[in-house]
Design a protein around this motif. Structure first.
Motif, short mmCIF file in Angstrom:
data_model
loop_
_atom_site.label_atom_id
_atom_site.label_comp_id
_atom_site.label_asym_id
_atom_site.label_seq_id
_atom_site.Cartn_x
_atom_site.Cartn_y
_atom_site.Cartn_z
N ASP A 1 11.24 -14.41 77.98
CA ASP A 1 12.25 -15.02 77.10
C ASP A 1 11.64 -15.38 75.74
O ASP A 1 12.26 -15.17 74.69
CB ASP A 1 12.84 -16.27 77.74
N SER A 2 10.43 -15.91 75.75
CA SER A 2 9.77 -16.29 74.50
C SER A 2 9.42 -15.06 73.66
O SER A 2 9.50 -15.10 72.43
CB SER A 2 8.50 -17.09 74.79
N ILE A 3 9.06 -13.97 74.32
CA ILE A 3 8.76 -12.75 73.58
C ILE A 3 10.04 -12.20 72.93
O ILE A 3 10.00 -11.73 71.79
CB ILE A 3 8.09 -11.71 74.50
N GLU A 4 11.14 -12.28 73.63
CA GLU A 4 12.42 -11.86 73.03
C GLU A 4 12.73 -12.72 71.81
O GLU A 4 13.20 -12.22 70.78
CB GLU A 4 13.55 -11.95 74.04
N THR B 1 1.88 -6.13 74.95
CA THR B 1 0.91 -6.08 76.05
C THR B 1 1.21 -7.18 77.07
O THR B 1 1.22 -6.93 78.28
CB THR B 1 -0.52 -6.25 75.50
N ILE B 2 1.49 -8.37 76.58
CA ILE B 2 1.80 -9.48 77.49
C ILE B 2 3.13 -9.21 78.19
O ILE B 2 3.28 -9.51 79.38
CB ILE B 2 1.83 -10.81 76.71
N TRP B 3 4.08 -8.63 77.48
CA TRP B 3 5.39 -8.30 78.07
C TRP B 3 5.19 -7.37 79.27
O TRP B 3 5.76 -7.59 80.34
CB TRP B 3 6.27 -7.63 77.02
N ILE C 1 3.43 -18.24 74.06
CA ILE C 1 3.62 -17.10 74.97
C ILE C 1 2.38 -16.91 75.83
O ILE C 1 2.48 -16.72 77.05
CB ILE C 1 3.94 -15.83 74.17
N GLN C 2 1.21 -16.98 75.22
CA GLN C 2 -0.03 -16.81 75.98
C GLN C 2 -0.22 -17.94 76.99
O GLN C 2 -0.67 -17.70 78.11
CB GLN C 2 -1.22 -16.75 75.02
N THR C 3 0.18 -19.16 76.62
CA THR C 3 0.08 -20.29 77.54
C THR C 3 1.02 -20.10 78.73
O THR C 3 0.63 -20.30 79.88
CB THR C 3 0.41 -21.61 76.81
N LEU C 4 2.26 -19.71 78.45
CA LEU C 4 3.23 -19.48 79.52
C LEU C 4 2.73 -18.40 80.47
O LEU C 4 2.83 -18.53 81.70
CB LEU C 4 4.59 -19.07 78.94
N TYR C 5 2.18 -17.33 79.91
CA TYR C 5 1.67 -16.24 80.76
C TYR C 5 0.51 -16.71 81.63
O TYR C 5 0.47 -16.42 82.82
CB TYR C 5 1.25 -15.04 79.90
N SER C 6 -0.41 -17.45 81.03
CA SER C 6 -1.58 -17.91 81.81
C SER C 6 -1.18 -18.91 82.90
O SER C 6 -1.86 -19.02 83.91
CB SER C 6 -2.63 -18.53 80.88
N GLU C 7 -0.06 -19.61 82.70
CA GLU C 7 0.44 -20.53 83.72
C GLU C 7 1.25 -19.83 84.79
O GLU C 7 1.69 -20.45 85.75
CB GLU C 7 1.30 -21.62 83.06
N SER D 1 2.32 -17.03 64.83
CA SER D 1 1.13 -17.36 65.63
C SER D 1 1.36 -18.53 66.58
O SER D 1 0.85 -18.51 67.71
CB SER D 1 -0.08 -17.62 64.73
N THR D 2 2.11 -19.54 66.17
CA THR D 2 2.34 -20.68 67.07
C THR D 2 3.18 -20.25 68.27
O THR D 2 2.91 -20.68 69.40
CB THR D 2 3.03 -21.84 66.35
#
Length: 137
Positions: A46-49, A67-69, A32-38, A26-27
């Motif tokens: 890279d973080s998803i991998e 989904t984010i990928w 990942i969600q923060t990087l995507y929103s930025e 979860s952390t």
């Protein structure tokens, strides 16, 4: 016999108290969600991998990450299409303004390369849209 029972009880208690892989992931998912929103899409991928490698059994989290990928890949591909189209348009103008046949031929070669890249990136965008649609169904 009692020792085995206590050992089994202890092992069960330890297992019950440990976090699931989804909870552990979860952390990283929040990052990942923060990087995507930025708008930092390459870092998001890279973080998803990294998430996939570290937490292979975190199925729920990995579904969210998929989904984010797809969304991040789509944003990157769309940006690449725009840049390639812009470069292609300026190259077409340069061909018309070329002073020598050699310069015009080199620009035509560049134009052909840009067209191939443009077509390929449009294909990537179409594939991502198709996968997103199939995931929704």
């Amino acid at each position: 016999m009692k020792q085995w029972a206590y050992l089994l009880l202890f092992a069960t208690a330890i297992t019950a108290c440990s976090k699931t892989e989804d909870q552990q992931a979860s952390t990283l998912m929040e990052r990942i969600q923060t990087l995507y929103s930025e708008g930092r899409y390459a870092e998001t991928l890279d973080s998803i991998e990294s998430l996939r490698a570290q937490f292979p059994k975190a199925i729920k989290t990995r579904r969210q990450a998929l989904t984010i990928w797809q969304d991040a890949s789509l944003k990157m591909a769309e940006a690449d299409v725009l840049l390639t189209d812009s470069a292609l348009q300026s190259t077409l103008i340069e061909i018309d303004q070329a002073k020598t046949l050699l310069e015009a031929n080199r620009l035509r070669q560049k134009r052909d390369s840009l067209r191939a890249r443009y077509d390929a990136m449009c294909g990537v965008v179409r594939m991502i849209h198709m996968r997103q649609k199939s995931n929704q169904e």
